[in-house]
Design a protein around this motif. Structure first.
Motif, mmCIF file in Angstrom:
data_model
loop_
_atom_site.group_PDB
_atom_site.id
_atom_site.type_symbol
_atom_site.label_atom_id
_atom_site.label_comp_id
_atom_site.label_asym_id
_atom_site.label_seq_id
_atom_site.Cartn_x
_atom_site.Cartn_y
_atom_site.Cartn_z
ATOM 1 N N CYS A 1 0.833 -1.210 0.000
ATOM 2 C CA CYS A 1 0.000 0.000 0.000
ATOM 3 C C CYS A 1 0.865 1.256 0.000
ATOM 4 O O CYS A 1 0.563 2.235 -0.686
ATOM 5 C CB CYS A 1 -0.930 0.002 1.207
ATOM 6 S SG CYS A 1 -2.279 -1.202 1.126
ATOM 7 N N ALA A 2 1.945 1.246 0.764
ATOM 8 C CA ALA A 2 2.829 2.409 0.822
ATOM 9 C C ALA A 2 3.398 2.726 -0.555
ATOM 10 O O ALA A 2 3.523 3.905 -0.935
ATOM 11 C CB ALA A 2 3.961 2.164 1.813
ATOM 12 N N GLU A 3 3.726 1.697 -1.329
ATOM 13 C CA GLU A 3 4.309 1.898 -2.647
ATOM 14 C C GLU A 3 3.364 2.653 -3.580
ATOM 15 O O GLU A 3 3.792 3.225 -4.591
ATOM 16 C CB GLU A 3 4.693 0.557 -3.268
ATOM 17 C CG GLU A 3 5.933 -0.075 -2.670
ATOM 18 C CD GLU A 3 7.209 0.664 -3.057
ATOM 19 O OE1 GLU A 3 7.203 1.379 -4.082
ATOM 20 O OE2 GLU A 3 8.217 0.525 -2.330
ATOM 21 N N THR A 4 2.086 2.673 -3.253
ATOM 22 C CA THR A 4 1.118 3.419 -4.047
ATOM 23 C C THR A 4 1.473 4.896 -4.125
ATOM 24 O O THR A 4 1.208 5.568 -5.128
ATOM 25 C CB THR A 4 -0.287 3.262 -3.426
ATOM 26 O OG1 THR A 4 -0.640 1.881 -3.405
ATOM 27 C CG2 THR A 4 -1.336 4.010 -4.234
ATOM 28 N N TRP A 5 2.103 5.419 -3.061
ATOM 29 C CA TRP A 5 2.435 6.849 -3.012
ATOM 30 C C TRP A 5 3.897 7.121 -3.351
ATOM 31 O O TRP A 5 4.347 8.247 -3.202
ATOM 32 C CB TRP A 5 2.096 7.394 -1.631
ATOM 33 C CG TRP A 5 0.623 7.502 -1.392
ATOM 34 C CD1 TRP A 5 -0.235 8.410 -1.940
ATOM 35 C CD2 TRP A 5 -0.183 6.673 -0.542
ATOM 36 N NE1 TRP A 5 -1.516 8.203 -1.489
ATOM 37 C CE2 TRP A 5 -1.516 7.139 -0.636
ATOM 38 C CE3 TRP A 5 0.103 5.584 0.287
ATOM 39 C CZ2 TRP A 5 -2.562 6.562 0.075
ATOM 40 C CZ3 TRP A 5 -0.943 4.996 0.988
ATOM 41 C CH2 TRP A 5 -2.261 5.481 0.876
ATOM 42 N N ARG A 6 4.629 6.144 -3.839
ATOM 43 C CA ARG A 6 6.028 6.396 -4.217
ATOM 44 C C ARG A 6 6.070 7.370 -5.397
ATOM 45 O O ARG A 6 5.386 7.190 -6.408
ATOM 46 C CB ARG A 6 6.738 5.103 -4.586
ATOM 47 C CG ARG A 6 8.210 5.318 -4.957
ATOM 48 C CD ARG A 6 8.899 4.018 -5.302
ATOM 49 N NE ARG A 6 9.151 3.186 -4.131
ATOM 50 C CZ ARG A 6 10.205 3.305 -3.327
ATOM 51 N NH1 ARG A 6 11.104 4.265 -3.556
ATOM 52 N NH2 ARG A 6 10.362 2.497 -2.294
ATOM 53 N N GLY A 7 6.885 8.399 -5.246
ATOM 54 C CA GLY A 7 7.036 9.370 -6.317
ATOM 55 C C GLY A 7 5.831 10.260 -6.538
ATOM 56 O O GLY A 7 5.745 10.943 -7.563
ATOM 57 N N ALA A 8 4.923 10.287 -5.572
ATOM 58 C CA ALA A 8 3.679 11.048 -5.756
ATOM 59 C C ALA A 8 3.885 12.556 -5.678
ATOM 60 O O ALA A 8 3.109 13.331 -6.220
ATOM 61 C CB ALA A 8 2.641 10.618 -4.717
ATOM 62 N N GLY A 9 4.924 12.982 -4.977
ATOM 63 C CA GLY A 9 5.147 14.411 -4.810
ATOM 64 C C GLY A 9 4.237 15.004 -3.740
ATOM 65 O O GLY A 9 3.754 14.301 -2.851
ATOM 66 N N GLU A 10 3.979 16.288 -3.868
ATOM 67 C CA GLU A 10 3.187 16.988 -2.852
ATOM 68 C C GLU A 10 1.698 16.871 -3.172
ATOM 69 O O GLU A 10 1.067 17.776 -3.725
ATOM 70 C CB GLU A 10 3.596 18.460 -2.781
ATOM 71 C CG GLU A 10 3.061 19.171 -1.545
ATOM 72 C CD GLU A 10 3.528 20.610 -1.460
ATOM 73 O OE1 GLU A 10 4.108 20.984 -0.436
ATOM 74 O OE2 GLU A 10 3.325 21.357 -2.442
ATOM 75 N N ILE A 11 1.125 15.724 -2.840
ATOM 76 C CA ILE A 11 -0.308 15.517 -2.984
ATOM 77 C C ILE A 11 -0.866 15.061 -1.643
ATOM 78 O O ILE A 11 -0.141 14.658 -0.740
ATOM 79 C CB ILE A 11 -0.648 14.473 -4.067
ATOM 80 C CG1 ILE A 11 -0.154 13.079 -3.651
ATOM 81 C CG2 ILE A 11 -0.051 14.859 -5.417
ATOM 82 C CD1 ILE A 11 -0.736 11.980 -4.499
ATOM 83 N N LEU A 12 -2.186 15.136 -1.531
ATOM 84 C CA LEU A 12 -2.862 14.734 -0.305
ATOM 85 C C LEU A 12 -3.136 13.240 -0.333
ATOM 86 O O LEU A 12 -3.778 12.737 -1.261
ATOM 87 C CB LEU A 12 -4.177 15.502 -0.158
ATOM 88 C CG LEU A 12 -5.001 15.210 1.102
ATOM 89 C CD1 LEU A 12 -4.263 15.700 2.345
ATOM 90 C CD2 LEU A 12 -6.370 15.869 1.008
ATOM 91 N N ALA A 13 -2.653 12.517 0.653
ATOM 92 C CA ALA A 13 -2.953 11.092 0.785
ATOM 93 C C ALA A 13 -4.206 10.933 1.635
ATOM 94 O O ALA A 13 -4.313 11.516 2.712
ATOM 95 C CB ALA A 13 -1.789 10.362 1.442
ATOM 96 N N SER A 14 -5.157 10.154 1.140
ATOM 97 C CA SER A 14 -6.390 9.896 1.893
ATOM 98 C C SER A 14 -6.568 8.393 2.046
ATOM 99 O O SER A 14 -7.299 7.758 1.273
ATOM 100 C CB SER A 14 -7.595 10.511 1.187
ATOM 101 O OG SER A 14 -7.530 11.910 1.201
#
Length: 238
Positions: free
Chosen positions: A13-26
């Motif tokens: 699940c954490a890998e979902t936000w890899r390289g996402a940059g400055e976005i809001l995680a919900s």
């Protein structure tokens, strides 16, 4: 240190936000919440976390900013948020159902309702966390479309389903017809086990890798700082 199945799910699940940059995680659910905090502390330091109301928070829960509702809606509708939702049903094209089981006119069971699923899926990246992989959840066709899949998105500008994570493996839709594909297995799981627990034929490569191992540092963060009470184990039973 040997990782548990729940900890492999956290990593996936954490890998979902890899390289996402400055976005809001919900993240919605215990495992996704642990995962988002882990990502922020390791490979996604620009990730924004929220308390679910009006504050931006650090991984330890202390406040680092204010997020008024109008700004939250701007992020939601402009592709600057990546939500990880659950699903009572999900089909081969990523359509999600959290509203009812059975025919809409006379459902067998009432669930949460549509809620914000259409807005989420059409306006910002949406991934899914399924803590119990089974044919009841992974179905050929959902009984009602709440979250919009690739066959119904009609070119929506910010529609994107990066990842589906279950307690058996990880999936995406990077196929010619945008149908679900098995991309990794959690250790101890076979391709045959995943297909048997899925109500439709998955796209499967000749060789499917295992979900990556957590590093010793990641395990320490999960076990000692982020989730010392082991709440992750409440969602993953096997």
């Amino acid at each position: 240190m040997t990782a548990t199945r729940a900890e492999y799910c956290v990593i996936a699940c954490a890998e979902t936000w890899r390289g996402a940059g400055e976005i809001l995680a919900s993240p919605m659910g215990l495992v996704p919440s642990v995962a988002a905090r882990l990502a922020r502390l390791t490979f996604a330091p620009d990730l924004l976390l929220t308390d679910g109301e009006a504050m931006l928070v650090r991984p330890d829960g202390t406040v680092e900013g204010w997020l008024p509702y109008r700004q939250h809606l701007t992020l939601v509708t402009g592709g600057k948020r990546h939500v990880m939702m659950g699903a009572s049903q999900i089909d081969r094209f990523g359509n999600q159902n959290i509203s009812c089981i059975g025919d809409w006119a006379r459902p067998e069971r009432q669930l949460l309702g549509v809620r914000g699923a259409p807005v989420n899926t059409l306006n910002n990246p949406t991934s899914y966390w399924i803590p119990r992989h089974s044919r009841r959840v992974f179905v050929e066709r959902v009984d009602m479309i709440c979250g919009v899949g690739y066959d119904h998105a009609a070119g929506a500008r910010h529609h994107h389903i990066p990842r589906v994570v279950s307690d058996l493996g990880v999936f995406d839709f990077d196929t010619p017809d945008r149908s679900m594909r098995l991309t990794s297995l959690h250790p101890g799981v076979s391709v045959e086990e995943v297909q048997e627990a899925t109500g439709f034929a998955l796209a499967v490569a000749d060789e499917v890798p295992y979900t990556r191992d957590p590093t010793p540092g990641e395990l320490r963060l999960i076990r000692e700082e982020i989730d010392p009470q082991n709440t992750r184990a409440r969602e993953v039973y096997r």
